[in-house]
Design an enzyme around this catalytic site. Sequence first.
Site, short mmCIF file in Angstrom:
data_model
loop_
_atom_site.label_atom_id
_atom_site.label_comp_id
_atom_site.label_asym_id
_atom_site.label_seq_id
_atom_site.Cartn_x
_atom_site.Cartn_y
_atom_site.Cartn_z
N LYS A 229 -9.42 1.76 -1.87
CA LYS A 229 -9.62 1.24 -0.50
C LYS A 229 -11.04 1.52 -0.02
CE LYS A 229 -7.04 1.36 3.91
NZ LYS A 229 -5.76 1.84 4.46
N ASN B 153 -6.97 6.02 -1.90
CA ASN B 153 -5.88 5.10 -1.58
C ASN B 153 -6.10 3.89 -2.49
OD1 ASN B 153 -4.11 3.28 -0.42
ND2 ASN B 153 -4.56 3.89 1.68
N CYS C 33 -4.87 -2.95 3.00
CA CYS C 33 -4.56 -2.84 4.43
C CYS C 33 -5.76 -3.07 5.35
CB CYS C 33 -3.87 -1.51 4.72
SG CYS C 33 -3.08 -1.55 6.35
N GLU D 295 -5.84 8.98 7.63
CA GLU D 295 -6.36 8.48 6.34
C GLU D 295 -7.75 9.02 6.05
OE1 GLU D 295 -5.67 4.58 4.69
OE2 GLU D 295 -4.72 4.00 6.56
N GLU E 146 0.85 -1.20 0.00
CA GLU E 146 0.00 0.00 0.00
C GLU E 146 0.89 1.25 0.00
OE1 GLU E 146 -1.55 0.86 3.91
OE2 GLU E 146 -3.36 1.79 3.11
N ASN F 229 0.28 -1.00 5.38
CA ASN F 229 1.17 -0.22 6.27
C ASN F 229 0.50 -0.28 7.63
OD1 ASN F 229 3.23 1.98 4.78
ND2 ASN F 229 1.51 1.37 3.49
N1 CDT Z 1 -2.93 1.56 6.45
C1 CDT Z 1 -3.86 1.02 7.25
O1 CDT Z 1 -4.98 0.82 6.84
N2 CDT Z 1 -3.46 0.72 8.49
C2 CDT Z 1 -4.39 0.24 9.46
C3 CDT Z 1 -4.04 0.77 10.78
C4 CDT Z 1 -5.20 0.75 11.66
S1 CDT Z 1 -5.02 1.78 13.01
C5 CDT Z 1 -5.51 3.30 12.51
C6 CDT Z 1 -4.45 -1.27 9.53
O2 CDT Z 1 -5.56 -1.80 9.59
O3 CDT Z 1 -3.42 -1.94 9.58
#
Ligand code: CDT
Length: 307
Positions: A124, A107, A169, A143, A47, A194
Amino acid sequence: MTRELTVGAAQLGPVGRDEPRESVVDRMLALLGHAASQGCQLVVFPELALTSFFPRWYTEDQAEIDAWFETEMPGPATKPLFDLAKELGIGFSLGYAELTPDGHHYNSQILVERDGTMVATFRKMHIPGHEAYEPWRPFQHLERYYFEPSPDGFGVWRAFGGLVGMMICNDRRWPESYRVMGLQGVELILCGYNTPIHYPPDPSQDMLQGFHSALVMQSGAYQNGTWVVAAAKGGVEEGIEALAQSCIIAPSGQIVAQAFTTDDELITARCDLDWCDRYKSTIFDFDRYRRPEHYGRITDPRGVILP
Ligand code: CDT
């Protein structure tokens, strides 16, 4: 005819705030070359692969925001990736921040076939984090400030001799993501992520990040009889540690390959797409066993309605 595909997850280590896209693309070209030597036909990148994970910073400057986004794909910085992939006959999937011609910020993740044709763009669906700057946090997860959620939903495309879907993600934490693709027959789900190790709203979850990431993807793979290929951007990026542990999961739910570093690393697996049918036609024969007439609560309300 067998439907076996050698797939790679090209994990990236940290990308610095000032690292130019050209430098990241050089790292990706090296991973692509390695993938070719391993016989890969498809490589999955993380991502927001081309930049640092910028939602950790707050800015109101629209020009500064837009500088994190790609307005064309391929663009000048990413063209070498498309060119080498086509030359090597390898398809790829790449996550990046997309600014559309009519001004939408998504995204996004693309899927490109071995001959260089663009199969699909996925945006996303589940946008995590918060909408406004929160000064109490050690770092932001904005985000919901920078990205709009996908208006398109989860698609599945005929590509690479099978049925391929994408998720990004946070989408991987939601069973609905897999099931909506499962109901379109998906055999291979490609995912970039990420994931910060530290979760400020509930730090008790920090030590469980690796467990939760594997838990959701192994369950989703098994319950829908599909392969899942997940590529992380991991390691300590601008002082913030992110989960690595890129992995490839079989329709049985078993992890068949997993990264062991937190840096640039390619993992591969030979994915037999026909393995999916063993689950789709037995324990998870949807036509035979699902009870959709009783699942309305999943799609009608968004949140909980207490009895
Ligand atoms: N990039 C991304 O979606 N990261 C989220 C972090 C969640 S906490 C705000 C994840 O689900 O890994």
